[in-house]
Design a protein around this motif. Sequence first.
Motif, PDB file in Angstrom:
ATOM      1  N   GLU A 142       1.052  -5.909  -0.786  1.00 15.10           N
ATOM      2  CA  GLU A 142       2.464  -5.251  -0.184  1.00 15.10           C
ATOM      3  C   GLU A 142       1.961  -4.404   1.154  1.00 15.10           C
ATOM      4  OE1 GLU A 142       1.506  -4.639  -3.545  1.00 15.10           O
ATOM      5  OE2 GLU A 142       2.880  -5.933  -4.087  1.00 15.10           O
ATOM      6  N   CYS A 143       0.896  -4.038   1.147  1.00 16.21           N
ATOM      7  CA  CYS A 143       0.491  -3.388   2.256  1.00 16.21           C
ATOM      8  C   CYS A 143      -0.661  -4.294   2.961  1.00 16.21           C
ATOM      9  CB  CYS A 143      -0.193  -2.054   2.476  1.00 16.21           C
ATOM     10  SG  CYS A 143      -0.663  -1.401   3.809  1.00 16.21           S
ATOM     11  N   ASP A 144      -0.335  -5.195   3.968  1.00 16.06           N
ATOM     12  CA  ASP A 144      -1.118  -6.133   4.510  1.00 16.06           C
ATOM     13  C   ASP A 144      -2.171  -5.748   5.432  1.00 16.06           C
ATOM     14  OD1 ASP A 144      -2.262  -8.508   5.486  1.00 16.06           O
ATOM     15  OD2 ASP A 144      -0.652  -8.879   6.707  1.00 16.06           O
ATOM     16  N   LYS A 162      -9.521   5.031   4.503  1.00 11.86           N
ATOM     17  CA  LYS A 162      -8.008   5.178   4.329  1.00 11.86           C
ATOM     18  C   LYS A 162      -7.402   4.371   5.259  1.00 11.86           C
ATOM     19  CE  LYS A 162      -7.268   9.412   2.012  1.00 11.86           C
ATOM     20  NZ  LYS A 162      -8.072   9.026   0.787  1.00 11.86           N
ATOM     21  N   CYS A 163      -6.424   3.555   4.497  1.00 13.79           N
ATOM     22  CA  CYS A 163      -5.374   2.828   5.320  1.00 13.79           C
ATOM     23  C   CYS A 163      -4.711   3.744   6.258  1.00 13.79           C
ATOM     24  CB  CYS A 163      -4.396   1.816   4.322  1.00 13.79           C
ATOM     25  SG  CYS A 163      -3.283   1.013   5.108  1.00 13.79           S
ATOM     26  N   PRO A 164      -4.774   3.416   7.508  1.00 14.22           N
ATOM     27  CA  PRO A 164      -3.903   4.076   8.449  1.00 14.22           C
ATOM     28  C   PRO A 164      -2.175   3.770   8.488  1.00 14.22           C
ATOM     29  CG  PRO A 164      -4.888   2.049   9.487  1.00 14.22           C
ATOM     30  CD  PRO A 164      -5.277   2.147   8.186  1.00 14.22           C
ATOM     31  N   TYR A 165      -1.844   2.980   7.637  1.00 17.05           N
ATOM     32  CA  TYR A 165      -0.408   2.322   7.322  1.00 17.05           C
ATOM     33  C   TYR A 165       0.185   3.293   6.299  1.00 17.05           C
ATOM     34  CZ  TYR A 165      -2.089  -0.992  10.604  1.00 17.05           C
ATOM     35  OH  TYR A 165      -2.262  -1.581  11.879  1.00 17.05           O
ATOM     36  N   CYS A 166      -0.436   3.135   5.208  1.00 15.56           N
ATOM     37  CA  CYS A 166       0.110   3.811   3.979  1.00 15.56           C
ATOM     38  C   CYS A 166      -0.762   5.049   3.585  1.00 15.56           C
ATOM     39  CB  CYS A 166       0.387   2.673   2.968  1.00 15.56           C
ATOM     40  SG  CYS A 166      -1.334   2.094   2.007  1.00 15.56           S
ATOM     41  N   GLY A 167      -2.004   5.231   3.807  1.00 11.13           N
ATOM     42  CA  GLY A 167      -2.703   6.317   3.431  1.00 11.13           C
ATOM     43  C   GLY A 167      -3.404   6.023   2.293  1.00 11.13           C
ATOM     44  N   VAL A 201     -10.192  -3.719   1.796  1.00  8.65           N
ATOM     45  CA  VAL A 201      -8.739  -4.003   1.763  1.00  8.65           C
ATOM     46  C   VAL A 201      -8.219  -2.769   1.246  1.00  8.65           C
ATOM     47  CG1 VAL A 201      -7.368  -5.622   0.729  1.00  8.65           C
ATOM     48  CG2 VAL A 201      -9.456  -6.406   1.052  1.00  8.65           C
ATOM     49  N   CYS A 202      -6.775  -2.447   1.816  1.00  9.02           N
ATOM     50  CA  CYS A 202      -5.982  -1.576   1.494  1.00  9.02           C
ATOM     51  C   CYS A 202      -5.655  -1.712  -0.056  1.00  9.02           C
ATOM     52  CB  CYS A 202      -4.493  -1.377   1.942  1.00  9.02           C
ATOM     53  SG  CYS A 202      -3.470  -0.306   1.548  1.00  9.02           S
ATOM     54  N   SER A 203      -5.819  -0.338  -0.894  1.00  8.11           N
ATOM     55  CA  SER A 203      -5.464  -0.884  -2.340  1.00  8.11           C
ATOM     56  C   SER A 203      -3.971  -0.877  -2.650  1.00  8.11           C
ATOM     57  CB  SER A 203      -5.904   0.457  -3.108  1.00  8.11           C
ATOM     58  OG  SER A 203      -5.250   1.675  -2.508  1.00  8.11           O
TER      59      SER A 203
HETATM   60 ZN    ZN Z   1      -2.054   0.416   3.423  1.00  8.53          ZN
END
Ligand code: ZN
Length: 137
Positions: free
Chosen positions: A45-47, A11-16, A39-41
């Motif tokens: 937008e979320c880099d 999971k992306c730690p920034y946006c989940g 890569v974050c899905s």
């Molecule tokens: Zn993200």
Amino acid sequence: MKTKMKPKNMKCPYCGKTAVLRKASYVYKDRALEEYLYVCSGYPECDSYVGVHAGTFKPKGSLANGDLRHKRIETHKLFDAIWKNGIFTRADAYRWIQDIFCLNDSQAHIGQFSEYRCDCLMNECRKVLTNHHVKVA
Ligand SMILES: [Zn+2]
């Protein structure tokens, strides 16, 4: 090889959002050095992304945004200077990281580090390098 090629759920730690395994060219376009990235899905937008170890789908660490990716690269340069200058062997240098932060073998990798921990390690590296009269940037 088969077992190494199983994508990991991350999971992306920034946006989940879920991280997706993609060809590196998805992010790097023509300068794709690595084969695959998680890569974050929510990208772009979320880099946030992280590379894999060559020939595997094993991530090099946790997903990182631009600031953290940059910081990890800087930290790695200072850390590598320690063993490249022969102050410690490479193995001893990793053991030294474990000792500083009380980490086990699998946790003591800059790819897993937060910005805060990168800052701490960079300070420690600078101390060691300065004590051994190695010029650092
Ligand atoms: Zn993200």
